[in-house]
Design a protein around this motif. Structure first.
Motif: not given
Length: 170
Positions: A114, A119-120, A151
């Protein structure tokens, strides 16, 4: 107590930043955690150690003992994105043969990435986990994607589809 001498604070002002871990205690961890009477004390001790324990926890996500793997994964998640270095190890947990560990990995992956730059990258594996045969893994993947936050916007359609799953809503 069992946790005597397990840590040393170099600077009391910020234990998350300046804590070191007693390596002798860590060597005994693998043996003692499997002893039922000590598990709660070791779990408590792990939560007290600060970020210095993250490399050890990351390594333990591959331990042969399923209880240790889950505990290590959960404690990494407790550190949130301070444990972002553990993300690749936790991600590998999505392929574990044990559905309880896969669920823990899906949930805690969202907790550690997070707000991070990678994150993606974790969204696609969690989307794949939405098709796991275990309902607990699917449920944890939905939560993990939610924890990733904005994301994970590319997962909205997959989450909506998963929301149609009767087992997930039970």
């Amino acid at each position: 107590p069992i946790y005597y001498g397990l840590t040393h604070y170099d600077d009391d002002s910020d234990p998350l930043k300046y804590q070191t871990v007693n390596p002798d205690w860590l060597r005994g961890f693998r043996v003692q955690i499997s002893r039922k009477g000590y598990r709660d004390e070791f779990d408590w001790a792990l939560r007290q150690m600060g970020v210095a324990i993250i490399p050890f926890l990351t390594e333990e996500t591959t331990n042969q003992n399923e209880a240790i793997r889950r505990l290590a994964c959960r404690r990494c998640g407790d550190f949130g994105n301070l444990a972002k270095s553990a993300a690749p190890a936790i991600l590998r947990g999505l392929d574990d043969e044990n559905p309880e560990f896969r669920a823990s990995a899906a949930y805690n992956l969202g907790r550690v990435v997070h707000g991070t730059a990678n994150a993606k990258e974790m969204v696609a594996p969690l989307i794949l986990a939405l098709d796991d045969q275990s309902v607990e893994v699917r449920r944890a993947a939905v939560i993990g994607l939610g924890l990733i936050g904005p994301a994970a916007q590319s997962a909205i359609s997959a989450i909506q589809t998963a929301g149609q799953d009767e087992d997930l809503r039970a």
